[in-house]
Design a protein around this motif. Structure first.
Motif, PDB file in Angstrom:
ATOM      1  N   GLU A   1      88.025  88.425 -17.908  1.00 54.83           N
ATOM      2  CA  GLU A   1      86.936  88.935 -17.042  1.00 54.83           C
ATOM      3  C   GLU A   1      85.540  88.795 -17.666  1.00 54.83           C
ATOM      4  O   GLU A   1      84.633  88.285 -16.995  1.00 54.83           O
ATOM      5  CB  GLU A   1      87.190  90.398 -16.628  1.00 54.83           C
ATOM      6  N   PRO A   2      85.320  89.227 -18.925  1.00 58.07           N
ATOM      7  CA  PRO A   2      83.963  89.060 -19.469  1.00 58.07           C
ATOM      8  C   PRO A   2      83.553  87.583 -19.554  1.00 58.07           C
ATOM      9  O   PRO A   2      82.376  87.255 -19.369  1.00 58.07           O
ATOM     10  CB  PRO A   2      84.046  89.666 -20.876  1.00 58.07           C
ATOM     11  N   GLN A   3      84.512  86.689 -19.795  1.00 57.23           N
ATOM     12  CA  GLN A   3      84.230  85.256 -19.857  1.00 57.23           C
ATOM     13  C   GLN A   3      83.812  84.740 -18.471  1.00 57.23           C
ATOM     14  O   GLN A   3      82.872  83.957 -18.354  1.00 57.23           O
ATOM     15  CB  GLN A   3      85.479  84.511 -20.369  1.00 57.23           C
TER      16      GLN A   3
ATOM     17  N   LYS B   1      80.347  85.762 -17.742  1.00 52.83           N
ATOM     18  CA  LYS B   1      79.378  84.934 -18.455  1.00 52.83           C
ATOM     19  C   LYS B   1      79.270  83.563 -17.787  1.00 52.83           C
ATOM     20  O   LYS B   1      78.181  82.993 -17.712  1.00 52.83           O
ATOM     21  CB  LYS B   1      79.776  84.795 -19.929  1.00 52.83           C
TER      22      LYS B   1
END
Lengths: 293, 223
Positions: free
Chosen positions: A165-167, A170
């Protein structure tokens, strides 16, 4: 047809890498450039890859271009502050280098100058914004440029990052910051990559799947253990093992070619980025076996 | 607090080799909590110096070594011992050491410690860096976790490609700062905040040497 035109035309593009050496003897690198030109659409020129000090990307981009191989300037934020980065971008532009890949860059602790001060004054997403600004005739402070740039800018993404999710957040920031194309971390699982592409297809960007050729089952295990975001599935490791020492590399080339062929035939993504890491002579073989030459 | 670690004693000996006698100064604040500037640490240092043929004329642990004026006043009672010393060895942080540089106009001052970072004590004498004193705090946008400090690259816009299974590329035992931020924002129901692209940092806010005067003078206070 330029790299940008090729991507925009819908052609399945192929990029590879040229790695500048440490030192001024560039004969081997020139040989690699000769091997690749006329076959691939463009070559990334790495920027002190793995934080190991070498010839800078910009100079080698110019040489590649003069020899007829279209370069993609890799720019990391590790070694230059915002002044240095913008200055080098303007320099690239006047040399006729118009493809740039914006990345944060491996930390100095990974390289051969571990005592260096890492810069990271800005980072990949902010660098993409800066490139976009230079294209619009302004520096990042909003001051007018005497003549703007015309960069076709790209970024990197790790489709199998964990957690993902954070990737993906980004990734979206990079799209919004002006990335036109993405080159991915090496992928080995087409079905997982298909899931990532279902997400990526929601955005107006081109995606080139990354490939690193497996030379042996040992290398596959090494990548799984030590390289972030790389997951070689067990069936591929078994396939390499079964091939035996003699035929492992050939099997690795076949696996890469098979995956590239599938991506192309099923139109899963817009092209591929082959990171040969010293085996540039194998790139045309892979392309041939994938039906691209 | 300022986290300090004592230098290799032999390297201290090498640095002070041309002097014979020393006065030792510690600090009762951070350096005492670190065990590098408390009375026991000073006594150990005195013993070490003596066993290597040096003299110790006296020692003192000021309340707050970085408070230059207060330390100067506290040192008055040790005037003779200080004067008898060839040089001063300070066992606090770099700030405390430079208080001594300011106080002792004509005596060389040497640090016994390396100043490492601004840290939190997580358990007794276990310290972790949380804040970089960057001059403009942004943790209101990052779930109360500082990425400038907790990420070795100081990234402001999300995890780098080196993150692996939630861990940092640089130190694989350390959780990725941006995964921590992500998880906390998610738990707080604030994931939307992570979509903001934080602007490049204004490093001029933390330009060195920092200087600040917050004292209101008498006239201002009475008005």
């Amino acid at each position: 047809m330029s790299f940008k035109e090729a991507l925009e035309s819908g052609k399945f593009v192929v990029t590879a890498e040229v790695g500048p050496p440490k030192g001024t003897d560039i004969s081997e690198m020139l040989h690699h450039i000769d091997l690749l030109k006329g076959k691939i659409d463009a070559a990334n020129v790495t920027d002190n890859q793995s934080a190991v000090m070498r010839i800078n990307s910009l100079s080698v981009c110019k040489i590649a271009m003069d020899k007829g191989l279209e370069p993609i300037l890799q720019m990391t934020c590790r070694d230059r502050n915002r002044i240095g980065l913008q200055s080098d971008l303007l320099g690239a532009s006047i040399l006729g280098i118009h493809n740039v890949l914006c990345m944060t860059g491996d930390h100095v602790s990974a390289g051969d100058h571990k005592e260096a001060k890492p810069v990271y004054d800005i980072e990949s997403v902010q660098l993409l914004r800066i490139v976009d600004s230079l294209n619009r005739g302004k520096d990042m402070m909003g001051s007018d440029l005497k003549g703007s740039t015309k960069f076709f800018q790209g970024a990197v993404v790790t489709p199998e990052a964990n957690p993902i999710e954070p990737q993906l957040m980004k990734f979206e920031k990079k799209v919004n910051a002006g990335a036109n194309f993405f080159q991915t971390q090496a992928i080995y699982d087409i079905e997982k990559f298909r899931t990532f592409m279902a997400h990526a297809r929601k955005f107006p960007v081109k995606v080139l799947a990354g490939f690193v050729v497996l030379k042996s089952s040992g290398m596959a295990n090494f990548l799984n253990k030590f390289v972030p975001g790389i997951n070689v599935p067990q069936d591929l490791i078994d396939e390499l093992k079964a091939a035996g020492k003699e035929k492992a590399l050939d099997t690795g080339l076949n696996i890469t070619a098979r995956h590239i062929k599938q991506l192309n035939e099923e139109k899963i993504c817009d092209g591929v980025h082959i990171m040969a890491i010293g085996m540039e002579d194998k790139v045309p073989i892979i392309m041939e076996r994938a039906g691209l030459l | 607090m300022i986290i300090t670690k004592q230098k290799d004693p032999n390297s201290i000996l090498e640095t002070i080799s041309k002097y014979k006698s020393f006065f030792l100064i510690g600090c009762s604040e951070c350096a005492s909590l670190c065990g590098t500037g408390n009375e026991d640490a000073l006594k150990d240092m005195a013993g070490f110096l003596k066993s290597n043929g040096k003299e110790v004329t006296g020692m003192m642990v000021p309340k707050t070594g970085c408070q230059t004026l207060g330390t100067k006043i506290e040192l008055k009672k040790d005037k003779d011992a200080c004067e008898a010393a060839d040089a001063i060895i300070v066992m606090s942080c770099g700030a405390g050491t430079q208080s001594a540089t300011e106080i002792f106009k004509d005596k060389p001052v040497y640090p016994a410690n390396d100043s490492l970072f601004l840290g939190n004590m997580t358990r007794f004498q276990m310290f972790d860096e949380r804040c970089s004193l960057c001059g403009e705090c942004i943790i209101g946008k990052t779930a109360g976790i500082c990425p400038i400090t907790n990420c070795p690259k100081g990234l402001l816009v999300g995890p780098c490609g080196g993150m692996s299974d939630g861990k940092c590329e640089v130190s694989p035992d350390t959780p990725c700062a941006w995964v921590r931020i992500y998880e906390r924002q998610k738990a707080l129901g604030n994931l939307e905040e992570m979509k903001e692209v934080i602007e490049p940092k204004d490093w001029s806010k933390g330009q060195k040497p920092g200087t600040l005067a917050t004292r209101k003078d008498k006239k201002e206070l009475t008005e």
